[in-house]
Write a protein that holds these residues in place. Structure first.
Motif, mmCIF file in Angstrom:
data_model
loop_
_atom_site.group_PDB
_atom_site.id
_atom_site.type_symbol
_atom_site.label_atom_id
_atom_site.label_comp_id
_atom_site.label_asym_id
_atom_site.label_seq_id
_atom_site.Cartn_x
_atom_site.Cartn_y
_atom_site.Cartn_z
ATOM 1 N N LYS A 59 0.805 -1.194 -0.217
ATOM 2 C CA LYS A 59 0.107 0.066 0.224
ATOM 3 C C LYS A 59 0.930 1.083 0.181
ATOM 4 O O LYS A 59 2.279 1.043 0.478
ATOM 5 C CB LYS A 59 -0.722 0.004 1.207
ATOM 6 N N SER A 61 0.375 6.051 0.147
ATOM 7 C CA SER A 61 -0.455 7.204 -0.070
ATOM 8 C C SER A 61 0.181 8.138 -0.978
ATOM 9 O O SER A 61 1.382 8.563 -0.734
ATOM 10 C CB SER A 61 -0.701 7.526 1.389
ATOM 11 N N THR A 80 -2.523 -1.314 -9.315
ATOM 12 C CA THR A 80 -2.721 -2.311 -8.420
ATOM 13 C C THR A 80 -2.878 -3.614 -9.325
ATOM 14 O O THR A 80 -2.593 -4.755 -8.599
ATOM 15 C CB THR A 80 -4.105 -1.707 -8.037
ATOM 16 N N ILE A 85 -0.471 -3.710 -5.133
ATOM 17 C CA ILE A 85 -0.219 -2.429 -4.063
ATOM 18 C C ILE A 85 -1.527 -1.656 -4.215
ATOM 19 O O ILE A 85 -1.773 -1.088 -5.436
ATOM 20 C CB ILE A 85 1.089 -1.725 -4.464
ATOM 21 N N GLU A 86 -2.233 -1.629 -3.244
ATOM 22 C CA GLU A 86 -3.292 -0.389 -3.155
ATOM 23 C C GLU A 86 -2.635 1.031 -3.096
ATOM 24 O O GLU A 86 -1.808 1.402 -2.165
ATOM 25 C CB GLU A 86 -4.286 -0.856 -2.024
ATOM 26 N N ASP A 88 -3.789 4.846 -2.021
ATOM 27 C CA ASP A 88 -4.803 5.996 -1.545
ATOM 28 C C ASP A 88 -4.522 7.350 -2.080
ATOM 29 O O ASP A 88 -3.251 7.670 -1.907
ATOM 30 C CB ASP A 88 -4.582 6.022 0.218
ATOM 31 N N ASN A 309 5.985 3.801 3.402
ATOM 32 C CA ASN A 309 5.895 2.941 2.336
ATOM 33 C C ASN A 309 6.689 3.339 1.136
ATOM 34 O O ASN A 309 6.270 3.429 -0.022
ATOM 35 C CB ASN A 309 4.424 2.438 2.170
ATOM 36 N N ASP A 312 6.853 0.838 -2.069
ATOM 37 C CA ASP A 312 5.655 0.885 -2.898
ATOM 38 C C ASP A 312 5.724 2.289 -3.704
ATOM 39 O O ASP A 312 5.260 2.346 -4.735
ATOM 40 C CB ASP A 312 4.516 0.673 -1.867
#
Length: 404
Positions: A59, A61, A80, A85-86, A88, A309, A312
């Motif tokens: 994940k 942001s 994704t 990987i998500e 935000d 993160n 990512d």
């Protein structure tokens, strides 16, 4: 320039925030206070030290400008799907100065700012972030797409040699726009902005770095290699222009309407503004890269050193350099992509399309405001590279002209 087909205006027809930091009195106050925060600098880390032991968490942001990605977040969904990987995503950056002011205290305390990846522009805030060691050093072994597909012009900019901390998200040109209703000759260069024929009808940028670049280039000085003596001469050039009554005003981003209605005949301008005005209003403003040179500005992706993160984040940075992905972003935002192969991707998509979509894609592919020619690139320069010690003096010198 022909009017842009409405099918192309997915994001272009919406009002976008300025992609450049405009230095007014409040910004100057921030600059002048910079010396007082040196004790808040973070420890300088090598890339090996920063990345050691860090792994993907699945994940991240991402803080970006409004309207800098389509509403469906198409590229993020593909990321994704490809990685699991998500993301935000937050349109949190309305202005460089205000965003930096919000995150700076947290960075000074070594705390997370809530974002693992952010997009800010070349300029004062970037200088501060690097000087205070608030950005993570990038591991280019983790960025194969950037290595393979980034244009050479974007790989070693003066503001961040070797892309130690940043890679471009999108770029634009600072050049000259003029209204052919009022200007009955071809405009070719910066010298035209000093021509007494246009007395009281010339627009100049209020931004210290924008104004300085044009004054430096007028005298044949490359901004990236300039020093104090060059700046002093550039200030004199700007003072001469102002005192001769040639300049109507020093503008932020509000020069387009005066240029359209004839209050201005010729002005320093950003390529995206001219593209947008012609598309929305059906105007025929002309835009050129001056023969003396223009400026290539960039909005840059960077990772704060307190990111939770970062692995990512760097994976997403690199994913956006895949040519098909870069082309999709360019279709929506209509700014210059840092990936030259995005041009071919869009041309191939245009060949396979039909009707309005085909016309719109062809117009995008043919636009020198989105895909500058090789000749244009040879005349595009970075901003004056400023260390923390030079920032206060440089900014004060030029704002004394543009804010007088």
């Amino acid at each position: 320039m022909s009017r842009t087909d409405p099918a192309l205006l997915r994001g272009l027809t919406r009002t976008r925030p300025s992609r450049r930091t405009v230095l007014g009195a409040s910004a100057l106050a921030m600059v002048l206070s910079a010396c007082g925060v040196r004790g808040q600098a973070a420890e300088e880390l090598s890339g090996a030290d920063f990345w050691e032991g860090k792994e993907s968490s699945g994940k991240l942001s991402f803080a970006n400008w409004p309207l800098y990605m389509d509403a469906e977040r198409t590229q993020l969904k593909e990321f994704t799907e490809a990685t699991g990987i998500e993301v935000d995503y937050d349109e949190a950056v309305a202005e460089n100065k205000s965003f930096f002011g919000k995150v700076r205290p947290k960075l000074a305390d070594g705390d997370s700012i809530g974002y693992d990846l952010m997009v800010l522009s070349t300029g004062v805030e970037l200088t501060e972030l690097m000087a205070l060691n608030y950005l993570a050093p990038l591991d280019h072994m983790k960025m194969p797409n950037f290595d393979a597909y980034a244009g050479q012009r974007y790989k070693n900019a003066t503001y961040d040699q070797g892309n130690r901390f940043t890679v471009p998200y999108a770029s634009g040109i600072t050049g000259i726009a003029y209204n052919p209703k009022y200007v009955d000759r071809e405009i070719t260069g910066i010298a035209d902005l000093w021509d007494p024929e246009f007395k009281g009808k010339v627009g100049m940028m209020a931004d210290a770095q924008e104004a300085s670049n044009f004054a430096l280039l007028l005298d044949g000085v490359e901004p990236g290699g300039s020093g104090k003596k060059d700046w002093e001469k550039a200030v004199s050039r700007l003072e001469e222009q102002r005192e001769a009554g040639i300049v109507r005003r020093y503008y932020e981003q509000d020069y387009i309407q005066p240029l359209t209605n004839g209050d201005l005949w010729i002005s320093m301008a950003w390529s995206g503004d001219v593209f947008q005005q012609n598309a929305e209003e059906g105007t025929e403003l002309e835009f050129i890269v001056p023969e003396e040179g223009g400026t290539l500005w960039s909005d840059l992706m960077m990772i704060p050193y307190t990111a939770k993160n970062p692995v990512d984040a760097i994976m997403l940075m690199d994913f956006l350099y895949e040519p098909r992905i870069a082309a999709g972003l360019t279709e929506y935002i209509n700014f210059i992509p840092p990936v030259p192969e995005a041009h071919q991707e869009i041309k191939e998509k245009a060949e396979a399309a039909s009707g309005d979509e085909k016309e719109a894609l062809e117009e995008l592919a043919d636009s020198p405001l989105v895909f500058p020619s090789d000749e244009d690139y040879t005349r595009l320069h970075d901003y004056v590279p400023l260390g923390a010690a030079e920032l206060k003096e440089f900014t004060s010198m030029f704002l004394a002209v543009t804010q007088a």
